[in-house]
Design an enzyme around this catalytic site. Structure first.
Site, short mmCIF file in Angstrom:
data_model
loop_
_atom_site.label_atom_id
_atom_site.label_comp_id
_atom_site.label_asym_id
_atom_site.label_seq_id
_atom_site.Cartn_x
_atom_site.Cartn_y
_atom_site.Cartn_z
N PRO A 1 0.79 -1.20 0.00
CA PRO A 1 0.00 0.00 0.00
C PRO A 1 0.84 1.26 0.00
O PRO A 1 1.65 1.49 0.88
CB PRO A 1 -0.72 -0.10 1.33
CG PRO A 1 0.25 -0.79 2.22
CD PRO A 1 1.25 -1.48 1.37
N GLU A 2 0.58 2.08 -0.96
CA GLU A 2 1.03 3.47 -0.90
C GLU A 2 -0.24 4.29 -0.76
O GLU A 2 -1.32 3.75 -0.58
CB GLU A 2 1.85 3.82 -2.15
CG GLU A 2 3.06 2.90 -2.32
CD GLU A 2 3.90 3.21 -3.55
OE1 GLU A 2 4.02 4.38 -3.91
OE2 GLU A 2 4.43 2.26 -4.14
N LYS B 1 0.02 6.91 5.22
CA LYS B 1 -0.30 5.57 4.73
C LYS B 1 -1.05 4.76 5.78
O LYS B 1 -1.25 3.56 5.62
CB LYS B 1 1.00 4.82 4.36
CG LYS B 1 1.74 5.40 3.16
CD LYS B 1 3.00 4.60 2.85
CE LYS B 1 3.85 5.31 1.80
NZ LYS B 1 5.16 4.63 1.61
N ARG C 1 16.71 -0.49 -3.70
CA ARG C 1 15.35 -0.71 -4.21
C ARG C 1 15.29 -0.40 -5.69
O ARG C 1 15.99 0.50 -6.18
CB ARG C 1 14.37 0.16 -3.43
CG ARG C 1 14.62 0.04 -1.93
CD ARG C 1 13.43 0.36 -1.13
NE ARG C 1 12.32 -0.51 -1.43
CZ ARG C 1 11.09 -0.28 -1.02
NH1 ARG C 1 10.84 0.81 -0.33
NH2 ARG C 1 10.13 -1.10 -1.30
#
Length: 291
Positions: free
Chosen positions: A2-3, A54, A275
């Site tokens: 989830p963003e 978030k 990342r």
DNA sequence: GGGTACCTGAAA
DNA sequence: TTTCAGGTACCC
């Protein structure tokens, strides 16, 4: 999963299901979550559901009797009965899945916490178990450090001030929750692709024109993603177990070697801070000395 | 700041 | 078997 757009999607679906409903029973089944809620929620009510960065936040009120619906725009938090706020962070793989009593059994993996209501139940499922529950007695302690980029008051000059003279590369900078909350690894790449900016640019080196494009892209990409109910790769599902649609519109994320939608050049994958970063070399100008 | 750790499962 | 995954806390 989830963003910001995925969290917003879940909140918009849960709010009408949960607000002004009484929690019959709340049960934590994962030892990693034990102790995160220091009181029983059985018999309490949910007086509001909203997003903070978030996090998904349930406002918990002492009086859970049904039919005590507050007037619109007049949250129950104004009266004395609010006990506190439960902040749920889904981290990587958390999901909040709603089912009505007569729903056919769905395969939803191991339930790590469950809210039972008269009209259905809400299961917290989280494969990697990174998700967290946190209890707040003060509304102010919920507030994330970073500014919410969808707030109307978030202007170009706020972005410029937040960046300041930072020498950090712009892509990892966008993911800093202490500056702007809600942007994660997918949308950082997408926002920069939309703005035509290299992820390797030093944040503080952006000129006025680039900052303007970046600000516009942040809001456009996040809003569009919300419109399409978020992005699903493997895990994300909304509250009813439905996948997002925004993966069909992604410009660069998870599209290594696939053609850029603008110019056809193959998308490049690179690493920043361990990342993955995705970008089109042809549509962005790399700073000197970068791959 | 960057590296590592947390945890599990899917895919290479 | 190794690598990778949407997040963040904690270590120098």
């Amino acid at each position: 999963m989830p963003e910001l757009p995925e969290v917003e999607t879940v909140v918009r679906q849960l709010a009408p299901l949960l607000v002004d409903r009484r929690i019959r029973r709340f049960e934590i089944r994962d030892r990693l979550l034990l102790g995160s809620v220091p009181l029983s929620l059985d018999g309490t009510g949910i007086s509001a559901v909203f997003r903070e960065g978030k996090q998904i936040v349930f406002e918990i009120a002492a009086d859970g009797s049904p039919g005590r619906r507050a007037a619109a725009g007049n949250p129950v938090s104004k009266n004395q009965s609010v006990l506190g706020w439960l902040a749920i962070h889904l981290r990587m793989t958390g999901r909040l899945l709603w089912s009505f009593p007569n729903d056919s059994a769905q395969s939803r993996g191991k339930t790590r916490a469950e809210f039972a209501f008269e009209h259905g139940r809400l299961c917290f499922v989280d494969t990697r178990r990174f998700g967290t529950f946190a209890w707040h007695e003060e509304r102010s302690s919920l507030r994330s450090a970073g500014v919410d980029p969808l707030r109307a008051s978030f202007r170009i000059r706020n972005l410029r001030e937040l960046i300041g003279s930072s020498t950090q590369e712009i892509k990892p900078w966008l993911m800093r929750q202490d500056k702007i909350c809600g942007i994660g690894n997918i949308y950082a790449s997408e926002i920069l692709a939309e703005a035509g900016l290299s992820p390797f640019l030093r944040a503080g080196s952006l000129d006025r024109k680039q900052l303007t494009r970046l600000h516009k892209s942040i809001r456009k990409v996040l809003r569009d993603a919300i419109k399409h109910c978020g992005t699903t790769f493997s895990d994300f599902q909304d509250a009813r177990g439905v996948k997002g649609k925004y993966q069909d519109y992604l410009r660069v994320y998870d599209r290594e070697n696939m053609p850029c939608r603008a110019c056809g050049h193959g998308i490049t994958r690179s690493l920043q801070g361990g990342r993955s970063t995705y970008f089109c070399e042809q549509c962005t100008t790399l700073p000197p000395g970068n791959p």
